[in-house]
Design a protein around this motif. Structure first.
Motif, PDB file in Angstrom:
ATOM      1  N   ALA A 214       0.825  -1.210   0.000  1.00 36.70           N
ATOM      2  CA  ALA A 214       0.000   0.000   0.000  1.00 36.70           C
ATOM      3  C   ALA A 214       0.860   1.261   0.000  1.00 36.70           C
ATOM      4  O   ALA A 214       0.567   2.225  -0.720  1.00 36.70           O
ATOM      5  CB  ALA A 214      -0.936  -0.008   1.203  1.00 36.70           C
ATOM      6  N   ILE A 215       1.929   1.271   0.801  1.00 35.50           N
ATOM      7  CA  ILE A 215       2.831   2.417   0.837  1.00 35.50           C
ATOM      8  C   ILE A 215       3.585   2.547  -0.482  1.00 35.50           C
ATOM      9  O   ILE A 215       3.698   3.637  -1.044  1.00 35.50           O
ATOM     10  CB  ILE A 215       3.828   2.283   2.007  1.00 35.50           C
ATOM     11  CG1 ILE A 215       3.096   2.394   3.343  1.00 35.50           C
ATOM     12  CG2 ILE A 215       4.926   3.352   1.920  1.00 35.50           C
ATOM     13  CD1 ILE A 215       3.952   2.067   4.555  1.00 35.50           C
ATOM     14  N   LYS A 216       4.054   1.434  -0.991  1.00 33.71           N
ATOM     15  CA  LYS A 216       4.880   1.428  -2.203  1.00 33.71           C
ATOM     16  C   LYS A 216       4.151   1.983  -3.418  1.00 33.71           C
ATOM     17  O   LYS A 216       4.723   2.726  -4.222  1.00 33.71           O
ATOM     18  CB  LYS A 216       5.345  -0.006  -2.487  1.00 33.71           C
ATOM     19  CG  LYS A 216       6.126  -0.187  -3.780  1.00 33.71           C
ATOM     20  CD  LYS A 216       7.474   0.488  -3.744  1.00 33.71           C
ATOM     21  CE  LYS A 216       8.268   0.188  -5.009  1.00 33.71           C
ATOM     22  NZ  LYS A 216       9.542   0.941  -5.058  1.00 33.71           N
ATOM     23  N   ILE A 217       2.856   1.662  -3.569  1.00 33.00           N
ATOM     24  CA  ILE A 217       2.141   2.053  -4.791  1.00 33.00           C
ATOM     25  C   ILE A 217       1.013   3.050  -4.506  1.00 33.00           C
ATOM     26  O   ILE A 217       0.090   3.196  -5.314  1.00 33.00           O
ATOM     27  CB  ILE A 217       1.598   0.817  -5.541  1.00 33.00           C
ATOM     28  CG1 ILE A 217       0.562   0.068  -4.710  1.00 33.00           C
ATOM     29  CG2 ILE A 217       2.746  -0.111  -5.919  1.00 33.00           C
ATOM     30  CD1 ILE A 217      -0.093  -1.111  -5.471  1.00 33.00           C
ATOM     31  N   HIS A 218       1.106   3.774  -3.400  1.00 33.79           N
ATOM     32  CA  HIS A 218       0.002   4.663  -3.029  1.00 33.79           C
ATOM     33  C   HIS A 218      -0.194   5.810  -4.004  1.00 33.79           C
ATOM     34  O   HIS A 218      -1.274   6.427  -4.030  1.00 33.79           O
ATOM     35  CB  HIS A 218       0.201   5.211  -1.603  1.00 33.79           C
ATOM     36  CG  HIS A 218       1.154   6.362  -1.531  1.00 33.79           C
ATOM     37  ND1 HIS A 218       2.502   6.188  -1.266  1.00 33.79           N
ATOM     38  CD2 HIS A 218       0.975   7.706  -1.685  1.00 33.79           C
ATOM     39  CE1 HIS A 218       3.092   7.367  -1.260  1.00 33.79           C
ATOM     40  NE2 HIS A 218       2.198   8.303  -1.511  1.00 33.79           N
ATOM     41  N   ASP A 219       0.801   6.116  -4.832  1.00 29.27           N
ATOM     42  CA  ASP A 219       0.646   7.184  -5.823  1.00 29.27           C
ATOM     43  C   ASP A 219      -0.166   6.751  -7.033  1.00 29.27           C
ATOM     44  O   ASP A 219      -0.427   7.561  -7.926  1.00 29.27           O
ATOM     45  CB  ASP A 219       2.018   7.692  -6.283  1.00 29.27           C
ATOM     46  CG  ASP A 219       2.661   8.618  -5.252  1.00 29.27           C
ATOM     47  OD1 ASP A 219       1.911   9.336  -4.563  1.00 29.27           O
ATOM     48  OD2 ASP A 219       3.890   8.602  -5.140  1.00 29.27           O
TER      49      ASP A 219
END
Length: 258
Positions: free
Chosen positions: A163-168
């Motif tokens: 979730a953090i890695k691809i939140h953009d």
């Protein structure tokens, strides 16, 4: 755009969330936040005034808003019959709190990302209020977020990491394979990354609109959830997840009294 008292209040609420919602990780998290506190209390969420929250205390204000948006979207998706299984509320909250952690920079004095822009020309003509520290390595925010957590011995679940890695979302081309799946097997196993992306986007747009209204001299409309709505949301969350009832009650109690 934030008064000193509001900056202080936001930081206290931020630290309280750490202490009440991540019982097995709070010691490591508090060590990290103790080390980074002096910069994180006052750091902005972006460098350009027309982006979002490019002012002192803007980062923490943004994170708290993302948490609120994440909560709102979780209940919206749930009410529409979405499958909310596959991740815990702790994972959802952890990802919301730490998705932009990399904006804090690297540990150590002088290793912050954002520095005040001293060029009057850039401030006036570009709205660039902060510049990027040229003395630290370039890093994408999600990558540095994850590195910082690992550096301080904070364990992440796969759900939190992803979730953090691809939140953009699709704003980062590297995320496209996760969001444009060519097969059923390749689709995301949970909707957590999508909810976090939407929550971050929602918060950023709200913050842009607040800046735009401020520049235009238009009063910002304050929309508060009713106590009844907040109470029902919290009740449903706690009933569905009794193992996190105490933590969730602590987390959202601050929002109930605003």
């Amino acid at each position: 755009m934030l008064e000193a008292e509001k900056i202080k209040e936001n930081w206290e609420r931020y630290r309280e969330i750490i202490n009440t919602s991540f019982p097995t990780r709070k010691d490591a998290l508090n060590k990290m936040y103790d080390d980074l506190e002096d910069r994180m209390v006052f750091m902005p969420a972006s460098s350009m005034e027309h982006f979002h929250n490019a002012f002192s205390g803007g980062y923490v204000d943004h994170i708290l808003r993302v948490i609120e948006c994440t909560e709102a979207l979780y209940f919206t998706w749930t009410s529409q019959g979405a499958d909310m299984s596959g991740y815990t509320k702790e994972e959802m909250l952890f990802a919301a709190m730490h998705h932009d952690l990399g904006k804090a920079g690297f540990p150590g004095d002088g290793n912050e990302v954002y520095q005040v822009e001293t060029s009057d020309w850039h401030r006036k003509n570009q709205g660039k209020l902060y510049k990027t520290n040229a003395n630290i390595p370039f890093a994408m925010v999600p990558d540095l977020s994850i590195w910082l957590l690992q550096e301080y011995g904070v364990k992440l679940s796969w759900n939190e990491y992803q979730a953090i890695k691809i939140h953009d979302g699709m704003y980062d081309d590297a995320n496209k394979p996760y969001f444009v799946a060519r097969s059923a097997q390749a689709k995301l196993k949970t909707n957590l990354p999508v909810i976090l992306h939407h929550a971050d986007h929602m918060a950023s747009i709200i913050e842009y609109e607040r800046w735009r209204n401020y520049k235009n001299g238009t009063p910002t409309k304050s929309v508060e959830k009713s106590k009844a709505t907040k109470s029902n949301n919290l009740k449903n969350l706690a009933e569905n997840n009794p193992d996190v009832e105490t933590a969730i009650n602590d987390i959202f109690s601050a929002f109930k009294t605003e």
